[in-house]
Design a protein around this motif. Structure first.
Motif, PDB file in Angstrom:
ATOM      1  N   THR A 180       0.793  -1.229   0.000  1.00 39.61           N
ATOM      2  CA  THR A 180       0.000   0.000   0.000  1.00 39.61           C
ATOM      3  C   THR A 180       0.828   1.284   0.000  1.00 39.61           C
ATOM      4  O   THR A 180       0.352   2.302  -0.479  1.00 39.61           O
ATOM      5  CB  THR A 180      -0.950   0.023   1.213  1.00 39.61           C
ATOM      6  OG1 THR A 180      -0.189  -0.185   2.408  1.00 39.61           O
ATOM      7  CG2 THR A 180      -2.000  -1.070   1.095  1.00 39.61           C
ATOM      8  N   ASP A 181       2.027   1.253   0.550  1.00 36.49           N
ATOM      9  CA  ASP A 181       2.874   2.443   0.620  1.00 36.49           C
ATOM     10  C   ASP A 181       4.103   2.256  -0.259  1.00 36.49           C
ATOM     11  O   ASP A 181       4.302   1.195  -0.833  1.00 36.49           O
ATOM     12  CB  ASP A 181       3.321   2.693   2.067  1.00 36.49           C
ATOM     13  CG  ASP A 181       2.159   3.019   2.989  1.00 36.49           C
ATOM     14  OD1 ASP A 181       1.234   3.718   2.541  1.00 36.49           O
ATOM     15  OD2 ASP A 181       2.186   2.569   4.150  1.00 36.49           O
ATOM     16  N   ASP A 182       4.949   3.273  -0.329  1.00 36.97           N
ATOM     17  CA  ASP A 182       6.225   3.129  -1.022  1.00 36.97           C
ATOM     18  C   ASP A 182       7.051   2.049  -0.333  1.00 36.97           C
ATOM     19  O   ASP A 182       6.905   1.818   0.872  1.00 36.97           O
ATOM     20  CB  ASP A 182       7.008   4.440  -1.001  1.00 36.97           C
ATOM     21  CG  ASP A 182       6.370   5.527  -1.849  1.00 36.97           C
ATOM     22  OD1 ASP A 182       5.389   5.246  -2.566  1.00 36.97           O
ATOM     23  OD2 ASP A 182       6.870   6.660  -1.794  1.00 36.97           O
ATOM     24  N   CYS A 183       7.914   1.407  -1.082  1.00 37.44           N
ATOM     25  CA  CYS A 183       8.782   0.365  -0.534  1.00 37.44           C
ATOM     26  C   CYS A 183      10.220   0.662  -0.952  1.00 37.44           C
ATOM     27  O   CYS A 183      10.510   0.812  -2.143  1.00 37.44           O
ATOM     28  CB  CYS A 183       8.361  -0.997  -1.052  1.00 37.44           C
ATOM     29  SG  CYS A 183       9.397  -2.352  -0.490  1.00 37.44           S
ATOM     30  N   GLU A 184      11.127   0.733   0.034  1.00 38.14           N
ATOM     31  CA  GLU A 184      12.542   0.934  -0.266  1.00 38.14           C
ATOM     32  C   GLU A 184      13.300  -0.322   0.151  1.00 38.14           C
ATOM     33  O   GLU A 184      13.149  -0.808   1.277  1.00 38.14           O
ATOM     34  CB  GLU A 184      13.099   2.131   0.483  1.00 38.14           C
ATOM     35  CG  GLU A 184      14.549   2.411   0.132  1.00 38.14           C
ATOM     36  CD  GLU A 184      15.076   3.626   0.838  1.00 38.14           C
ATOM     37  OE1 GLU A 184      15.254   4.674   0.176  1.00 38.14           O
ATOM     38  OE2 GLU A 184      15.312   3.541   2.062  1.00 38.14           O
ATOM     39  N   LEU A 185      14.099  -0.841  -0.776  1.00 38.94           N
ATOM     40  CA  LEU A 185      14.880  -2.049  -0.535  1.00 38.94           C
ATOM     41  C   LEU A 185      16.362  -1.748  -0.635  1.00 38.94           C
ATOM     42  O   LEU A 185      16.801  -1.005  -1.510  1.00 38.94           O
ATOM     43  CB  LEU A 185      14.545  -3.123  -1.571  1.00 38.94           C
ATOM     44  CG  LEU A 185      13.100  -3.587  -1.657  1.00 38.94           C
ATOM     45  CD1 LEU A 185      12.952  -4.567  -2.809  1.00 38.94           C
ATOM     46  CD2 LEU A 185      12.671  -4.229  -0.352  1.00 38.94           C
ATOM     47  N   ARG A 186      17.145  -2.360   0.242  1.00 37.71           N
ATOM     48  CA  ARG A 186      18.604  -2.355   0.140  1.00 37.71           C
ATOM     49  C   ARG A 186      18.957  -3.646  -0.597  1.00 37.71           C
ATOM     50  O   ARG A 186      18.582  -4.744  -0.169  1.00 37.71           O
ATOM     51  CB  ARG A 186      19.250  -2.317   1.513  1.00 37.71           C
ATOM     52  CG  ARG A 186      20.784  -2.302   1.443  1.00 37.71           C
ATOM     53  CD  ARG A 186      21.413  -2.198   2.825  1.00 37.71           C
ATOM     54  NE  ARG A 186      21.057  -0.940   3.454  1.00 37.71           N
ATOM     55  CZ  ARG A 186      20.211  -0.801   4.494  1.00 37.71           C
ATOM     56  NH1 ARG A 186      19.635  -1.858   5.006  1.00 37.71           N
ATOM     57  NH2 ARG A 186      19.947   0.385   5.004  1.00 37.71           N
ATOM     58  N   ILE A 187      19.662  -3.520  -1.698  1.00 36.32           N
ATOM     59  CA  ILE A 187      20.029  -4.664  -2.520  1.00 36.32           C
ATOM     60  C   ILE A 187      21.539  -4.782  -2.551  1.00 36.32           C
ATOM     61  O   ILE A 187      22.235  -3.838  -2.899  1.00 36.32           O
ATOM     62  CB  ILE A 187      19.475  -4.511  -3.957  1.00 36.32           C
ATOM     63  CG1 ILE A 187      17.960  -4.399  -3.895  1.00 36.32           C
ATOM     64  CG2 ILE A 187      19.942  -5.657  -4.846  1.00 36.32           C
ATOM     65  CD1 ILE A 187      17.320  -4.060  -5.216  1.00 36.32           C
TER      66      ILE A 187
END
Length: 87
Positions: free
Chosen positions: A77-84
């Motif tokens: 539902t919200d923005d998603c930030e991933l560390r890759i």
């Protein structure tokens, strides 16, 4: 190639990738990567991750993705930030 995310490189092998809540679900396609990766959300999220032929799992866990294995991200539902971290 257009991607459904924005990405910033943190160091040689680490990236921050942000998926907007406005991303169309149809843009989140099954794909495979050319290298092993470890991903983790930078904050609590309801977005999910799915390997081919497996049930979706929470992105609130550290996930190791072997190269050449099909997988996808499932929209929340919200923005998603991933560390890759690429290996």
């Amino acid at each position: 190639m257009n991607h459904p995310y924005t990405e910033n490189q943190i160091d040689v092998n680490t990236y921050l990738r942000t998926f907007s809540a406005d991303t169309a679900e149809t843009d989140l396609i099954w794909h495979l990567d050319r290298e092993d990766r470890v991903i983790e959300a930078t904050h609590i999220t309801d977005w999910q991750f799915q390997f081919d032929n497996e049930l979706p799992i929470s992105l609130n866990n550290v996930i190791t993705i072997p190269k050449n294995i099909f997988h996808r991200i499932i929209k929340g539902t919200d923005d998603c930030e991933l560390r890759i971290m690429k290996k």
